[in-house]
Design an enzyme around this catalytic site. Structure first.
Site, PDB file in Angstrom:
ATOM      1  N   ILE A   1      34.646 -18.347 183.231  1.00 49.21           N
ATOM      2  CA  ILE A   1      34.211 -18.089 181.861  1.00 49.21           C
ATOM      3  C   ILE A   1      35.230 -17.187 181.176  1.00 49.21           C
ATOM      4  CG2 ILE A   1      32.784 -16.064 182.443  1.00 49.21           C
ATOM      5  CD1 ILE A   1      30.698 -17.287 180.382  1.00 49.21           C
ATOM      6  N   CYS A   2      35.373 -17.356 179.874  1.00 44.97           N
ATOM      7  CA  CYS A   2      36.216 -16.489 179.054  1.00 44.97           C
ATOM      8  C   CYS A   2      35.494 -16.284 177.721  1.00 44.97           C
ATOM      9  CB  CYS A   2      37.609 -17.091 178.857  1.00 44.97           C
ATOM     10  SG  CYS A   2      37.631 -18.613 177.896  1.00 44.97           S
ATOM     11  N   ARG A   3      36.218 -16.015 176.671  1.00 50.32           N
ATOM     12  CA  ARG A   3      35.592 -15.780 175.366  1.00 50.32           C
ATOM     13  C   ARG A   3      35.053 -17.065 174.762  1.00 50.32           C
ATOM     14  NH1 ARG A   3      37.982 -15.633 170.070  1.00 50.32           N
ATOM     15  NH2 ARG A   3      39.904 -16.025 171.170  1.00 50.32           N
TER      16      ARG A   3
ATOM     17  N   GLY B   1      36.058 -20.524 176.157  1.00 48.35           N
ATOM     18  CA  GLY B   1      36.162 -21.681 177.048  1.00 48.35           C
ATOM     19  C   GLY B   1      37.565 -22.212 177.210  1.00 48.35           C
TER      20      GLY B   1
ATOM     21  N   MET C   1      31.761 -16.828 176.515  1.00 44.70           N
ATOM     22  CA  MET C   1      30.872 -15.708 176.204  1.00 44.70           C
ATOM     23  C   MET C   1      30.344 -15.771 174.775  1.00 44.70           C
ATOM     24  SD  MET C   1      30.304 -14.034 178.921  1.00 44.70           S
ATOM     25  CE  MET C   1      29.422 -12.654 178.181  1.00 44.70           C
TER      26      MET C   1
END
Length: 140
Positions: free
Chosen positions: A98-100, A102, A126
């Site tokens: 996961i990141c900010r 995708g 996120m």
């Protein structure tokens, strides 16, 4: 002459039939199911709620991880450090990245898959997690 062409045709046909696909026995366990390459945050939340066996990897920067909020079960390894820290990752379970938004996590998944890991991207990252109203931790 006609007999010659028919003989050649039959010879080619028999040769092609002999070169067809070979049948093999599948030795993989029948119960093995691959997870999708990408999931949404609702799927991730369900996986967390059901205590499924996976490793949640957050590939954002340390600043984003602390200030913008994170999922409690996530482990931070920033994308720019990931290749040097592969030894910190489990090899016996899927890694959900996961990141900010995708995008970085998709890059992380590509890297991990190329190294033999089973990696799953969280679409929307996120931002989608927060928009869905799921719990987040903020601060150190």
């Amino acid at each position: 002459m006609r007999r010659f062409f028919i003989s050649v045709f039959l010879l080619v046909l028999v040769t092609l039939a002999a070169c067809g696909p070979a049948t093999t026995t599948n030795t993989a366990p029948a119960a093995t199911t691959k997870l999708p390459a990408e999931i949404n945050v609702t799927h991730l939340k369900t996986m967390l709620d059901q205590n499924e066996n996976f490793f949640l990897l957050d590939v954002r920067t340390p600043q984003e991880f602390v200030q913008d909020g994170r999922i409690a079960q996530a482990t931070l390894i920033p994308l720019q450090e990931l290749e040097q820290r592969l030894n910190e990752l489990p090899t016996d379970k899927p890694i959900v990245c996961i990141c900010r938004s995708g995008n970085r996590s998709a890059v992380a998944c590509d890297l991990l898959r190329s190294r033999g890991f089973e990696a799953i991207n969280v679409a929307g990252g996120m931002r989608a997690w927060k928009a869905a109203g799921y719990a987040m931790m903020v601060g150190p």
